[in-house]
Scaffold this motif. Sequence first.
Motif, PDB file in Angstrom:
ATOM      1  N   TYR A   1      50.838 -11.462 -93.773  1.00 42.03           N
ATOM      2  CA  TYR A   1      49.840 -10.704 -93.016  1.00 42.03           C
ATOM      3  C   TYR A   1      49.519 -11.407 -91.696  1.00 42.03           C
ATOM      4  O   TYR A   1      49.451 -10.771 -90.645  1.00 42.03           O
ATOM      5  N   PHE A   2      49.341 -12.728 -91.763  1.00 40.62           N
ATOM      6  CA  PHE A   2      49.081 -13.488 -90.546  1.00 40.62           C
ATOM      7  C   PHE A   2      50.237 -13.347 -89.556  1.00 40.62           C
ATOM      8  O   PHE A   2      50.026 -13.082 -88.367  1.00 40.62           O
ATOM      9  N   LYS A   3      51.453 -13.497 -90.042  1.00 36.68           N
ATOM     10  CA  LYS A   3      52.626 -13.460 -89.167  1.00 36.68           C
ATOM     11  C   LYS A   3      52.795 -12.083 -88.527  1.00 36.68           C
ATOM     12  O   LYS A   3      53.068 -11.976 -87.327  1.00 36.68           O
ATOM     13  N   GLU A   4      52.647 -11.024 -89.337  1.00 28.47           N
ATOM     14  CA  GLU A   4      52.801  -9.667 -88.803  1.00 28.47           C
ATOM     15  C   GLU A   4      51.693  -9.331 -87.805  1.00 28.47           C
ATOM     16  O   GLU A   4      51.957  -8.795 -86.725  1.00 28.47           O
ATOM     17  N   SER A   5      50.454  -9.651 -88.171  1.00 30.45           N
ATOM     18  CA  SER A   5      49.319  -9.319 -87.322  1.00 30.45           C
ATOM     19  C   SER A   5      49.395 -10.022 -85.977  1.00 30.45           C
ATOM     20  O   SER A   5      49.206  -9.400 -84.927  1.00 30.45           O
ATOM     21  N   THR A   6      49.670 -11.310 -85.991  1.00 30.65           N
ATOM     22  CA  THR A   6      49.716 -12.073 -84.735  1.00 30.65           C
ATOM     23  C   THR A   6      50.999 -11.818 -83.963  1.00 30.65           C
ATOM     24  O   THR A   6      51.005 -11.826 -82.737  1.00 30.65           O
ATOM     25  N   GLY A   7      52.106 -11.578 -84.700  1.00 27.62           N
ATOM     26  CA  GLY A   7      53.376 -11.308 -84.030  1.00 27.62           C
ATOM     27  C   GLY A   7      53.353 -10.009 -83.257  1.00 27.62           C
ATOM     28  O   GLY A   7      53.790  -9.938 -82.100  1.00 27.62           O
ATOM     29  N   THR A   8      52.821  -8.947 -83.876  1.00 28.27           N
ATOM     30  CA  THR A   8      52.717  -7.665 -83.175  1.00 28.27           C
ATOM     31  C   THR A   8      51.585  -7.700 -82.144  1.00 28.27           C
ATOM     32  O   THR A   8      51.675  -7.070 -81.097  1.00 28.27           O
ATOM     33  N   GLY A   9      50.535  -8.465 -82.460  1.00 28.95           N
ATOM     34  CA  GLY A   9      49.420  -8.598 -81.515  1.00 28.95           C
ATOM     35  C   GLY A   9      49.838  -9.299 -80.239  1.00 28.95           C
ATOM     36  O   GLY A   9      49.338  -8.989 -79.152  1.00 28.95           O
TER      37      GLY A   9
ATOM     38  N   MET B   1      43.666 -15.121 -82.592  1.00 28.63           N
ATOM     39  CA  MET B   1      45.002 -15.598 -82.236  1.00 28.63           C
ATOM     40  C   MET B   1      45.752 -14.543 -81.436  1.00 28.63           C
ATOM     41  O   MET B   1      46.516 -14.869 -80.522  1.00 28.63           O
ATOM     42  N   GLY B   2      45.544 -13.272 -81.788  1.00 30.45           N
ATOM     43  CA  GLY B   2      46.189 -12.190 -81.053  1.00 30.45           C
ATOM     44  C   GLY B   2      45.744 -12.139 -79.601  1.00 30.45           C
ATOM     45  O   GLY B   2      46.547 -11.914 -78.697  1.00 30.45           O
ATOM     46  N   LEU B   3      44.440 -12.347 -79.376  1.00 32.67           N
ATOM     47  CA  LEU B   3      43.916 -12.388 -78.004  1.00 32.67           C
ATOM     48  C   LEU B   3      44.554 -13.521 -77.207  1.00 32.67           C
ATOM     49  O   LEU B   3      44.924 -13.351 -76.046  1.00 32.67           O
ATOM     50  N   ILE B   4      44.691 -14.671 -77.849  1.00 33.84           N
ATOM     51  CA  ILE B   4      45.298 -15.834 -77.187  1.00 33.84           C
ATOM     52  C   ILE B   4      46.767 -15.579 -76.880  1.00 33.84           C
ATOM     53  O   ILE B   4      47.238 -15.755 -75.752  1.00 33.84           O
ATOM     54  N   LEU B   5      47.501 -15.149 -77.905  1.00 22.50           N
ATOM     55  CA  LEU B   5      48.950 -14.978 -77.774  1.00 22.50           C
ATOM     56  C   LEU B   5      49.320 -13.837 -76.834  1.00 22.50           C
ATOM     57  O   LEU B   5      50.287 -13.950 -76.067  1.00 22.50           O
TER      58      LEU B   5
ATOM     59  N   MET C   1      52.100 -13.866 -69.503  1.00 19.93           N
ATOM     60  CA  MET C   1      52.389 -14.857 -68.458  1.00 19.93           C
ATOM     61  C   MET C   1      53.676 -15.631 -68.721  1.00 19.93           C
ATOM     62  O   MET C   1      54.372 -16.018 -67.792  1.00 19.93           O
ATOM     63  N   PHE C   2      53.982 -15.841 -70.000  1.00 16.00           N
ATOM     64  CA  PHE C   2      55.160 -16.633 -70.355  1.00 16.00           C
ATOM     65  C   PHE C   2      55.931 -15.914 -71.464  1.00 16.00           C
ATOM     66  O   PHE C   2      55.528 -15.959 -72.628  1.00 16.00           O
ATOM     67  N   ARG C   3      57.036 -15.267 -71.129  1.00 16.11           N
ATOM     68  CA  ARG C   3      57.815 -14.528 -72.116  1.00 16.11           C
ATOM     69  C   ARG C   3      58.453 -15.457 -73.153  1.00 16.11           C
ATOM     70  O   ARG C   3      58.846 -15.013 -74.228  1.00 16.11           O
ATOM     71  N   ASP C   4      58.540 -16.748 -72.820  1.00 19.08           N
ATOM     72  CA  ASP C   4      59.109 -17.705 -73.777  1.00 19.08           C
ATOM     73  C   ASP C   4      58.251 -17.849 -75.026  1.00 19.08           C
ATOM     74  O   ASP C   4      58.715 -18.386 -76.041  1.00 19.08           O
ATOM     75  N   MET C   5      57.005 -17.383 -74.964  1.00 20.23           N
ATOM     76  CA  MET C   5      56.084 -17.537 -76.094  1.00 20.23           C
ATOM     77  C   MET C   5      56.641 -16.912 -77.370  1.00 20.23           C
ATOM     78  O   MET C   5      56.430 -17.431 -78.461  1.00 20.23           O
ATOM     79  N   LYS C   6      57.361 -15.816 -77.245  1.00 23.12           N
ATOM     80  CA  LYS C   6      57.886 -15.136 -78.428  1.00 23.12           C
ATOM     81  C   LYS C   6      58.835 -16.048 -79.197  1.00 23.12           C
ATOM     82  O   LYS C   6      58.780 -16.140 -80.424  1.00 23.12           O
ATOM     83  N   TYR C   7      59.722 -16.732 -78.485  1.00 23.01           N
ATOM     84  CA  TYR C   7      60.698 -17.603 -79.136  1.00 23.01           C
ATOM     85  C   TYR C   7      60.031 -18.865 -79.684  1.00 23.01           C
ATOM     86  O   TYR C   7      60.356 -19.334 -80.781  1.00 23.01           O
ATOM     87  N   LEU C   8      59.090 -19.394 -78.928  1.00 24.84           N
ATOM     88  CA  LEU C   8      58.351 -20.563 -79.393  1.00 24.84           C
ATOM     89  C   LEU C   8      57.521 -20.233 -80.625  1.00 24.84           C
ATOM     90  O   LEU C   8      57.399 -21.038 -81.554  1.00 24.84           O
ATOM     91  N   TYR C   9      56.955 -19.011 -80.642  1.00 26.45           N
ATOM     92  CA  TYR C   9      56.103 -18.619 -81.764  1.00 26.45           C
ATOM     93  C   TYR C   9      56.928 -18.401 -83.026  1.00 26.45           C
ATOM     94  O   TYR C   9      56.455 -18.659 -84.137  1.00 26.45           O
ATOM     95  N   ASP C  10      58.151 -17.924 -82.881  1.00 28.28           N
ATOM     96  CA  ASP C  10      59.036 -17.767 -84.039  1.00 28.28           C
ATOM     97  C   ASP C  10      59.296 -19.119 -84.705  1.00 28.28           C
ATOM     98  O   ASP C  10      59.290 -19.225 -85.939  1.00 28.28           O
ATOM     99  N   ILE C  11      59.512 -20.134 -83.885  1.00 24.45           N
ATOM    100  CA  ILE C  11      59.732 -21.484 -84.412  1.00 24.45           C
ATOM    101  C   ILE C  11      58.450 -22.013 -85.055  1.00 24.45           C
ATOM    102  O   ILE C  11      58.471 -22.614 -86.132  1.00 24.45           O
ATOM    103  N   PHE C  12      57.316 -21.758 -84.384  1.00 25.14           N
ATOM    104  CA  PHE C  12      56.026 -22.229 -84.900  1.00 25.14           C
ATOM    105  C   PHE C  12      55.702 -21.613 -86.259  1.00 25.14           C
ATOM    106  O   PHE C  12      55.269 -22.313 -87.175  1.00 25.14           O
TER     107      PHE C  12
END
Length: 259
Positions: A77-85, A157-161, A167-178
């Motif tokens: 739930y955390f991963k889906e909510s923040t990932g789509t957010g 977390m969704g607001l932050i991400l 601003m930084f499209r790299d966040m998606k790849y970094l977040y997958d690793i995180f």
Amino acid sequence: MLENIKCKIKQNRFLFEELVKRDFTKKYKRTVLGMLWSILGPLMTLGVMALVFTQFFGRNMEHYIIYLFCGNLLYSYFKESTGTGMTALYDNSGIFSKVNVPKYMFLISKNVSSLINFGINIIVLFIFCIIDGVPFTWKFIFLLYPIGCLVVFNLGMGLILSALYLMFRDMKYLYDIFTLLLMYLSAIFYSIDAYSQEVQYLFYLNPIYVYIHYFRKIVLEGAIPRLSFHLLAAAYALIALLIGAVIYKKKNYKFLYYI
């Protein structure tokens, strides 16, 4: 602030409801089983994890499948909510760049959609509990507390991400690793009892583990965590929401420059 958000959502109620419907149904568009994947997806993941980890971690643990289910349920739930957010603002930039609507509404709609999936899978968890002989007690009502905290934490977390992703499209790849690292640090398929007391305390620095541990405490032990644990769970949720609100407020007027 909450009253202002409620007022804004009421003013744009139709758009908000349509966003929730779109976000929930879009995930299963052009699939044969449709919304059944809301149940089958987590069950298949649970099946694979149970097959792999039962022999290593579940031999001496009672109700190991339920233990595993609780951890995977909250983490997913955390991963889906923040990932789509995280991509909510970018994906809907074509709307808010033309129509003056509160941008956080797109993020909240993603959270509501993920929460619906989560609710469906909680029902499945309860069915598993009945099958596995886990006793239901009045203390199950306290499950609303970690769920509520996790909802607020995910929103923060969704607001932050979402702001960072614009601003930084790299966040998606970094977040997958995180999130992959976070899965291993959240004791989803193992118990922390084998570690020293000092190491066990380090796990409480992970908000997701805190919510998972609270959830398991109620379901598997029928016990209510101590007051300090309640305060820690609430603190993580409120800190995430506060940071997210501050970032959103400061960067809100700049979002259009990044799309």
